[in-house]
Design an enzyme around this catalytic site. Sequence first.
Site, PDB file in Angstrom:
ATOM      1  N   LYS A 117     -53.187  -4.239  18.685  1.00  0.00           N
ATOM      2  CA  LYS A 117     -52.620  -2.982  17.320  1.00  0.00           C
ATOM      3  C   LYS A 117     -51.865  -1.530  17.373  1.00  0.00           C
ATOM      4  O   LYS A 117     -52.240  -1.338  18.469  1.00  0.00           O
ATOM      5  CB  LYS A 117     -54.469  -2.876  17.063  1.00  0.00           C
ATOM      6  N   THR A 172     -60.002   9.109  12.184  1.00  0.00           N
ATOM      7  CA  THR A 172     -59.503   7.887  12.487  1.00  0.00           C
ATOM      8  C   THR A 172     -61.019   7.319  13.347  1.00  0.00           C
ATOM      9  O   THR A 172     -60.754   6.113  13.742  1.00  0.00           O
ATOM     10  CB  THR A 172     -58.557   7.296  13.153  1.00  0.00           C
ATOM     11  N   GLY A 186     -63.806   5.601  15.460  1.00  0.00           N
ATOM     12  CA  GLY A 186     -63.955   3.920  15.195  1.00  0.00           C
ATOM     13  C   GLY A 186     -62.982   2.851  14.930  1.00  0.00           C
ATOM     14  O   GLY A 186     -63.826   1.351  14.572  1.00  0.00           O
ATOM     15  N   THR A 187     -61.853   2.894  14.924  1.00  0.00           N
ATOM     16  CA  THR A 187     -60.988   2.203  13.458  1.00  0.00           C
ATOM     17  C   THR A 187     -61.324   0.299  14.916  1.00  0.00           C
ATOM     18  O   THR A 187     -61.571  -0.426  13.743  1.00  0.00           O
ATOM     19  CB  THR A 187     -59.863   2.119  14.224  1.00  0.00           C
ATOM     20  N   GLY A 188     -60.862   1.464  16.294  1.00  0.00           N
ATOM     21  CA  GLY A 188     -60.831  -0.737  17.097  1.00  0.00           C
ATOM     22  C   GLY A 188     -62.139  -1.247  16.771  1.00  0.00           C
ATOM     23  O   GLY A 188     -62.293  -2.413  16.998  1.00  0.00           O
ATOM     24  N   CYS A 189     -63.555  -0.248  17.168  1.00  0.00           N
ATOM     25  CA  CYS A 189     -64.979  -0.786  16.501  1.00  0.00           C
ATOM     26  C   CYS A 189     -65.009  -1.662  15.350  1.00  0.00           C
ATOM     27  O   CYS A 189     -66.116  -3.521  15.173  1.00  0.00           O
ATOM     28  CB  CYS A 189     -65.595  -0.252  16.532  1.00  0.00           C
TER      29      CYS A 189
END
Length: 266
Positions: free
Chosen positions: A179, A210, A212-215
């Site tokens: 990412k 932003t 929580g984007t990875g989860c």
Amino acid sequence: MDIPPRVPPRVLTVAGSDSGGGAGIQADLKTMLALGVHGMSVLTAVTAQNSLGVRGAWELPVDAVRAQYRSVVDDIGVQAVKTGMLASAPLVETVAELLADVDAPVVVDPVGVSKHGDPLLAASALDSVRKKLLPVATVATPNLDEVGQLTGVVVEDETGMRRAADAVLGFGPRWALIKGGHLAGDAVDLLTDGAEEYWLRAPRHDNRHTHGTGCTLASAVASGLAKGMGVPDAVRAAKEYVTGAIAAGFPLGGGIGPVDHAWRFR
């Protein structure tokens, strides 16, 4: 077990709780609901956090994690699994052992730090992630900070993303999704299995909310895989979903607000 057609695909998240609701188990389950799958959970840790940061974290006992997992998998079954915050080497190794026998795709989000820079994985657990967890992953989804933690590769451009992907694949996952959201310019991610290579690009939205984007991305990938999509299609669909969620992210509290998991319904 015969599952009636009306039952949606089942996805299990193995992760920590975010009391502010923006990341962790809460983000995972919201994403799964938004994408039409049935979300289930194995809680690995409880955090006290809000929009300003993590105030405390308490991991659950290994036996509690194992019991939750067996309860879900042995009775209900799963069509995909997503892992997030695992906190410590014993938890990483326990989860990796459980996943080694699951007959479903596994998405590993090797969570190392929170959006606010708070550590969510003990340094002593990194070797367990490399040697135990990544080898059972269908897709690993590290961001650039996590790439640095796991491989020592410092990424400053797209060429660096290729080096990072090669280094991550060296630990055994079938696919690596690197990412590149921390780079300048468009939000670009690289998906590769070492043979095929897919660059996923999206415009960068001027929105600081932003959390929580990875989860959210990893859970969206797992949801697509549970529906029977191949990895490239599942990742493309997840990228589209999370891009919309970032664009619709909203302020909450006094710090960084969450992405909007329900953006398609508002």
